[in-house]
Scaffold this motif. Structure first.
Motif, PDB file in Angstrom:
ATOM      1  N   ILE A   1      -0.733 -11.951  36.516  1.00 32.49           N
ATOM      2  CA  ILE A   1      -1.406 -12.449  37.730  1.00 32.49           C
ATOM      3  C   ILE A   1      -1.409 -11.342  38.797  1.00 32.49           C
ATOM      4  CG2 ILE A   1      -1.212 -14.122  39.642  1.00 32.49           C
ATOM      5  CD1 ILE A   1      -0.247 -16.174  37.536  1.00 32.49           C
ATOM      6  N   GLY A   2      -0.303 -10.614  38.886  1.00 32.41           N
ATOM      7  CA  GLY A   2      -0.228  -9.485  39.821  1.00 32.41           C
ATOM      8  C   GLY A   2      -1.266  -8.422  39.499  1.00 32.41           C
ATOM      9  N   ARG A   3      -1.393  -8.113  38.216  1.00 38.44           N
ATOM     10  CA  ARG A   3      -2.383  -7.113  37.782  1.00 38.44           C
ATOM     11  C   ARG A   3      -3.797  -7.598  38.124  1.00 38.44           C
ATOM     12  NH1 ARG A   3      -2.643  -6.137  31.476  1.00 38.44           N
ATOM     13  NH2 ARG A   3      -3.140  -8.355  31.691  1.00 38.44           N
ATOM     14  N   ALA A   4      -4.024  -8.911  37.963  1.00 38.25           N
ATOM     15  CA  ALA A   4      -5.345  -9.466  38.267  1.00 38.25           C
ATOM     16  C   ALA A   4      -5.643  -9.423  39.764  1.00 38.25           C
ATOM     17  CB  ALA A   4      -5.442 -10.898  37.746  1.00 38.25           C
ATOM     18  N   LEU A   5      -4.574  -9.511  40.594  1.00 40.82           N
ATOM     19  CA  LEU A   5      -4.788  -9.622  42.041  1.00 40.82           C
ATOM     20  C   LEU A   5      -4.766  -8.285  42.771  1.00 40.82           C
ATOM     21  CD1 LEU A   5      -2.615 -12.715  42.968  1.00 40.82           C
ATOM     22  CD2 LEU A   5      -5.111 -12.555  43.011  1.00 40.82           C
ATOM     23  N   ILE A   6      -4.288  -7.235  42.096  1.00 37.95           N
ATOM     24  CA  ILE A   6      -4.006  -5.975  42.796  1.00 37.95           C
ATOM     25  C   ILE A   6      -5.257  -5.384  43.457  1.00 37.95           C
ATOM     26  CG2 ILE A   6      -4.268  -4.393  40.813  1.00 37.95           C
ATOM     27  CD1 ILE A   6      -1.317  -4.061  43.139  1.00 37.95           C
ATOM     28  N   SER A   7      -6.435  -5.636  42.876  1.00 32.16           N
ATOM     29  CA  SER A   7      -7.652  -5.073  43.493  1.00 32.16           C
ATOM     30  C   SER A   7      -8.385  -6.087  44.375  1.00 32.16           C
ATOM     31  CB  SER A   7      -8.596  -4.522  42.426  1.00 32.16           C
ATOM     32  OG  SER A   7      -8.103  -4.663  41.146  1.00 32.16           O
ATOM     33  N   ASN A   8      -7.674  -7.148  44.804  1.00 26.39           N
ATOM     34  CA  ASN A   8      -8.322  -8.185  45.630  1.00 26.39           C
ATOM     35  C   ASN A   8      -9.649  -8.629  45.050  1.00 26.39           C
ATOM     36  OD1 ASN A   8      -6.356  -8.283  47.681  1.00 26.39           O
ATOM     37  ND2 ASN A   8      -7.164  -6.353  48.490  1.00 26.39           N
ATOM     38  N   PRO A   9      -9.646  -9.198  43.847  1.00 26.33           N
ATOM     39  CA  PRO A   9     -10.907  -9.543  43.194  1.00 26.33           C
ATOM     40  C   PRO A   9     -11.626 -10.704  43.895  1.00 26.33           C
ATOM     41  CG  PRO A   9      -9.086 -10.519  41.994  1.00 26.33           C
ATOM     42  CD  PRO A   9      -8.472  -9.651  43.063  1.00 26.33           C
ATOM     43  N   ALA A  10     -12.953 -10.711  43.755  1.00 26.87           N
ATOM     44  CA  ALA A  10     -13.738 -11.817  44.312  1.00 26.87           C
ATOM     45  C   ALA A  10     -13.378 -13.117  43.602  1.00 26.87           C
ATOM     46  CB  ALA A  10     -15.229 -11.528  44.148  1.00 26.87           C
ATOM     47  N   ILE A  11     -13.246 -13.057  42.299  1.00 28.93           N
ATOM     48  CA  ILE A  11     -12.885 -14.265  41.555  1.00 28.93           C
ATOM     49  C   ILE A  11     -11.770 -13.964  40.556  1.00 28.93           C
ATOM     50  CG2 ILE A  11     -15.089 -15.478  41.742  1.00 28.93           C
ATOM     51  CD1 ILE A  11     -15.883 -14.457  39.051  1.00 28.93           C
ATOM     52  N   MET A  12     -10.989 -15.004  40.313  1.00 30.83           N
ATOM     53  CA  MET A  12      -9.923 -14.882  39.334  1.00 30.83           C
ATOM     54  C   MET A  12     -10.232 -15.873  38.219  1.00 30.83           C
ATOM     55  SD  MET A  12      -6.052 -14.834  40.504  1.00 30.83           S
ATOM     56  CE  MET A  12      -4.712 -14.799  39.384  1.00 30.83           C
ATOM     57  N   LEU A  13     -10.217 -15.380  36.970  1.00 29.25           N
ATOM     58  CA  LEU A  13     -10.545 -16.197  35.812  1.00 29.25           C
ATOM     59  C   LEU A  13      -9.320 -16.288  34.922  1.00 29.25           C
ATOM     60  CD1 LEU A  13     -13.889 -14.377  34.860  1.00 29.25           C
ATOM     61  CD2 LEU A  13     -13.643 -16.456  36.248  1.00 29.25           C
TER      62      LEU A  13
END
Ligand SMILES: Nc1ncnc2c1ncn2[C@@H]1O[C@H](COP(=O)(O)OP(=O)(O)OP(=O)(O)O)[C@@H](O)[C@H]1O
Ligand SMILES: [Mg+2]
Length: 227
Positions: free
Chosen positions: A152-164
């Protein structure tokens, strides 16, 4: 604000006799900050849909707009960059890199993108995920719940528009599942993180604002639980 729009999305795997129509003319849109659960029987097309939204694989036809960008008009290089910056993906089996530490796994998307890590931002994220005492561990030295928090941290590190997320609690016991569900809920409520989560887990579906049911590659129901 609309953050994601899917128009007439279809995906066929294979050709001729062995062709499978995994997605059949799907259209919907998602507002910023929405928490959408995607449910449906096995083989109905849920993972295929997530892959199309995540830029993992190209649709046979149709369009996916993320913050107004028509994703599949991008070439492979542009698409790879777009994905890395705008889409956070979480899988059932974490997909961490075994030889990299927690910190290295989390910051890998920035490294690949030749961006600097902001130590303050990393620190806030690490505290939020409660991983501050695990930064130098390898994935196989972590519990399943901790591994999922790293992903989840890896998914959030670039402040993504959407998380899947595709069955993010599918490989966890009930205590760790609850922690991950609470974390997703908190990210959604506190940071208005837009979330699309495939799940068989009723607890996740109950936390969502909206539940989309997929059957035979089509939207069977689209229900707003909390406006
Ligand atoms: N790479 C592929 N090649 C051929 N057919 C595929 C491929 N991936 C998926 N399919 C088929 O497409 C359909 C949808 O598969 P998908 O994985 O999207 O289902 P799902 O809803 O995620 O199921 P589950 O709940 O079991 O994960 C299935 O009939 C599947 O067999
Ligand atoms: Mg699936």
């Amino acid at each position: 604000m609309e953050i994601l729009r899917i128009e007439h999305l279809s995906k066929q795997y294979g050709q001729g006799e062995s062709a499978v129509k995994a997605l059949d003319d799907i259209s919907f849109s998602v507002q910023k900050g929405e928490f959408v659960a995607i449910i449906g029987p096995s083989g109905s097309g849920k993972s295929t849909l997530l892959h199309m939204l995540g830029g993992v694989d190209r649709p046979t036809s149709g369009n996916v707009y993320v913050e107004g960008t028509d994703m599949y008009t991008l070439d492979e290089t542009q698409l790879a960059i777009f994905r890395r910056r705008q889409i956070g993906l979480i899988y059932q089996f974490f997909n961490l890199i075994p030889v990299l530490t927690v910190e290295e796994n989390m910051t890998l998307p920035l490294l690949l993108d030749k961006q600097k890590v902001d130590p303050k931002q990393l620190d806030v994220l690490v505290q939020t995920l409660n991983l501050q005492h695990r930064l130098n561990h390898l994935p196989n030295q972590l519990s399943g719940g901790q591994q999922q928090r790293v992903s989840i941290g890896r998914a959030l590190i670039s402040n993504p528009a959407i998380m899947l997320a595709d069955e993010p609690t599918g490989n966890l016991d009930s205590k760790n599942s609850k922690e991950i569900v609470d974390l997703l809920q908190m990210l959604n409520k506190t940071y208005q993180q837009t979330l699309l989560v495939i799940t068989h887990d009723e607890r996740i579906a109950l936390q969502a604002d909206r539940v989309i049911s997929i059957e035979d590659g089509r939207i069977a129901r689209d229900e707003v639980i909390r406006p």
